[in-house]
Design an enzyme around this catalytic site. Structure first.
Site, PDB file in Angstrom:
ATOM      1  N   GLY A  72       0.842  -1.195   0.000  1.00  0.00           N
ATOM      2  CA  GLY A  72       0.000   0.000   0.000  1.00  0.00           C
ATOM      3  C   GLY A  72       0.876   1.244   0.000  1.00  0.00           C
ATOM      4  CG  ASN A 150      -4.342   4.338   9.721  1.00  0.00           C
ATOM      5  OD1 ASN A 150      -4.650   5.392   9.175  1.00  0.00           O
ATOM      6  ND2 ASN A 150      -3.246   4.208  10.430  1.00  0.00           N
ATOM      7  CD  GLN A 178      -6.505  -0.423   8.013  1.00  0.00           C
ATOM      8  OE1 GLN A 178      -7.289  -1.355   8.218  1.00  0.00           O
ATOM      9  NE2 GLN A 178      -5.233  -0.489   8.364  1.00  0.00           N
ATOM     10  CB  SER A 198      -2.170  -2.786   1.530  1.00  0.00           C
ATOM     11  OG  SER A 198      -1.281  -3.658   2.171  1.00  0.00           O
ATOM     12  N   GLY A 199      -2.740  -5.900   0.071  1.00  0.00           N
ATOM     13  CA  GLY A 199      -3.268  -7.253   0.263  1.00  0.00           C
ATOM     14  C   GLY A 199      -3.353  -7.719   1.711  1.00  0.00           C
ATOM     15  CG  HIS A 200      -0.412  -6.614   4.940  1.00  0.00           C
ATOM     16  ND1 HIS A 200      -0.294  -6.349   6.281  1.00  0.00           N
ATOM     17  CD2 HIS A 200      -0.002  -5.515   4.286  1.00  0.00           C
ATOM     18  CE1 HIS A 200       0.199  -5.111   6.432  1.00  0.00           C
ATOM     19  NE2 HIS A 200       0.379  -4.589   5.236  1.00  0.00           N
ATOM     20  CB  THR A 236      10.001  -9.928 -11.439  1.00  0.00           C
ATOM     21  OG1 THR A 236      11.120  -9.775 -12.301  1.00  0.00           O
ATOM     22  CG2 THR A 236       9.260 -11.206 -11.774  1.00  0.00           C
ATOM     23  CB  CYS A 320       3.576   2.173   9.958  1.00  0.00           C
ATOM     24  SG  CYS A 320       2.377   1.262   9.036  1.00  0.00           S
TER      25      CYS A 320
HETATM   26  N1  PLP Z   1      -2.595   3.227   4.513  1.00  0.00           N
HETATM   27  C1  PLP Z   1      -3.256   2.821   5.595  1.00  0.00           C
HETATM   28  C2  PLP Z   1      -4.547   3.461   5.952  1.00  0.00           C
HETATM   29  C3  PLP Z   1      -2.732   1.788   6.380  1.00  0.00           C
HETATM   30  O1  PLP Z   1      -3.392   1.382   7.475  1.00  0.00           O
HETATM   31  C4  PLP Z   1      -1.511   1.188   6.008  1.00  0.00           C
HETATM   32  C5  PLP Z   1      -0.886   0.132   6.849  1.00  0.00           C
HETATM   33  O2  PLP Z   1      -1.085   0.069   8.028  1.00  0.00           O
HETATM   34  C6  PLP Z   1      -0.869   1.638   4.839  1.00  0.00           C
HETATM   35  C7  PLP Z   1      -1.443   2.658   4.129  1.00  0.00           C
HETATM   36  C8  PLP Z   1       0.413   1.034   4.374  1.00  0.00           C
HETATM   37  O3  PLP Z   1       0.165  -0.215   3.762  1.00  0.00           O
HETATM   38  P1  PLP Z   1       1.350  -1.297   3.631  1.00  0.00           P
HETATM   39  O4  PLP Z   1       1.516  -1.920   4.986  1.00  0.00           O
HETATM   40  O5  PLP Z   1       0.869  -2.270   2.609  1.00  0.00           O
HETATM   41  O6  PLP Z   1       2.559  -0.574   3.173  1.00  0.00           O
END
Ligand code: PLP
Length: 371
Positions: A72, A150, A178, A198-200, A236, A320
């Site tokens: 993301g 988030n 989110q 973002s996949g995870h 890739t 993060c």
């Molecule tokens: N944006 C939001 C709102 C998020 O909550 C997060 C991750 O916590 C991100 C961006 C970043 O995504 P990624 O962990 O895939 O870099």
């Protein structure tokens, strides 16, 4: 590990078994480079294109409008830093409640001579159309407002915000990282010119994200090298991660209604059992899977550590920024007592029993810390 309760699904989700099963052949058997023109490479390429179609269906866009990225963060960096200069305008509007991946890009744009203006939320954590209108200008190149916050889970009125941005001739970008589990992410309904995922965050693997870019928007690559992703993102493609993301997004859309009910019920159970603290943004439009609670008089960081020792894994703000001493910026922007806040986030595996058990642990720990 077993009896710990994980309430940090906004940081990351487990990979669904079906999603894992869909992806595993692409690690071991169909491991080929999707850019190889031979028949085996084309097998991998077909899988990537199938995943692109799945993602496009969820977003209501064309497959050609999707750029696969590694996260993301990367998608957001590309949206902010690699589209603005072709607009020929100098004003950029960013909401004050964005994720660091947006806020850090805003600082770079500022350094590069852009006039970056921040738009602040209500005390409930909502960016309102009048507050955005107040800062928009005829020379606004880009507006960035995330779909679901988030830290507090608020759902922003994206369709209205994008409409007034377009009226001023600005591009509109939304960080939808989110949003996938709880919200309709149809980019046409949202009116987004760019949208990041973002996949995870939706039961797929780490290492894959995507950026939707509407046809006609001039986007330059952030990662330079080969001509992958139609020369918009070199490197890739991580085939298994992208295959997983395609399967997961399909499941998220199909499961969404049930998910919303489940998350609301779990969150309600948690808050009903909690004896201390003040949940923020609960009166605002909100995803049920994220709730921040302010425990006035108690340091949120110390509380999260104490909770971890007692078996509840949650976070202060976002994962993060977990290592930093800075309080969550969304809460600061809302005028909340940010240093006393803890975020609890729920997921598909969270049961109401777990939510109640976790809340009881919070009650015990807070009672101890108050003494
Ligand atoms: N944006 C939001 C709102 C998020 O909550 C997060 C991750 O916590 C991100 C961006 C970043 O995504 P990624 O962990 O895939 O870099």
């Amino acid at each position: 590990m077993k009896d710990r309760i994980y309430l940090d699904y906004a940081a990351s989700t487990p990979v669904d078994r079906e999603v894992f099963n869909a992806a595993t052949p692409y690690y071991t058997d169909v491991f080929y480079n999707p850019s190889s023109t031979h028949a085996m490479g084309q097998q991998a390429s077909c899988a990537v294109e199938r995943a692109r179609k799945q993602c496009a269906a969820a977003l209501g866009c064309l497959p050609s409008e999707i750029i696969f990225t590694s996260s993301g963060t990367e998608a957001i960096n590309q949206a902010l830093c690699r589209t603005v200069f072709s607009q020929g305008k100098k004003h950029v509007v960013v909401s004050a409640i964005e994720h660091d991946s947006t806020l850090e890009c805003a600082k770079i744009l500022e350094r590069d001579g852009y006039d970056v203006e921040y738009v602040y939320p209500t005390s409930d954590g909502i960016i309102t159309p009048p507050s955005l209108s107040a800062v928009l200008r005829r020379d606004t190149a880009l507006v960035c407002v995330m779909t679901v916050n988030n830290q507090v889970g608020t759902i922003q009125p994206i369709a209205e915000l994008s409409a007034i941005s377009h009226d001023c001739g600005a591009l509109f970008f939304s960080d939808g990282v989110q949003a996938v589990n709880s919200c309709d992410i149809n980019v046409n309904k949202l009116g987004a010119d760019m949208f990041a995922l973002s996949g995870h965050k939706f039961y797929s693997t780490k290492g894959a994200g995507l950026l939707y870019v509407k046809t006609g928007v001039d986007v330059h690559p952030l990662v330079l090298g080969g001509g992958q992703e139609k020369a918009r993102r070199a490197g890739t493609v991580d085939v298994p991660a992208v295959v997983a993301m395609g399967a997961a997004i399909e499941r998220a859309v199909n499961y969404r209604e049930l998910y919303v009910k489940h998350a609301d019920a779990v969150c309600k159970k948690f808050l009903d059992t909690l004896e201390y603290g003040r949940a923020v943004s609960v009166g605002a439009p909100k995803a049920g899977d994220i709730v921040t609670v302010v425990f006035d008089g108690i340091d949120g960081g110390r509380l999260a550590v104490a909770l971890s020792y007692s078996g509840v894994c949650c976070s202060v703000g976002s994962a993060c920024s977990a290592g930093s001493a800075t309080p969550p910026q969304t809460l600061v922007a809302m005028g909340e007592n940010a240093s006393c806040a803890v975020r609890f986030s729920f997921g598909k595996p969270t049961t109401e029993e777990q939510a109640a058990a976790a809340a009881n642990i919070v009650n015990d720990v807070v009672a101890r810390m108050k003494k």
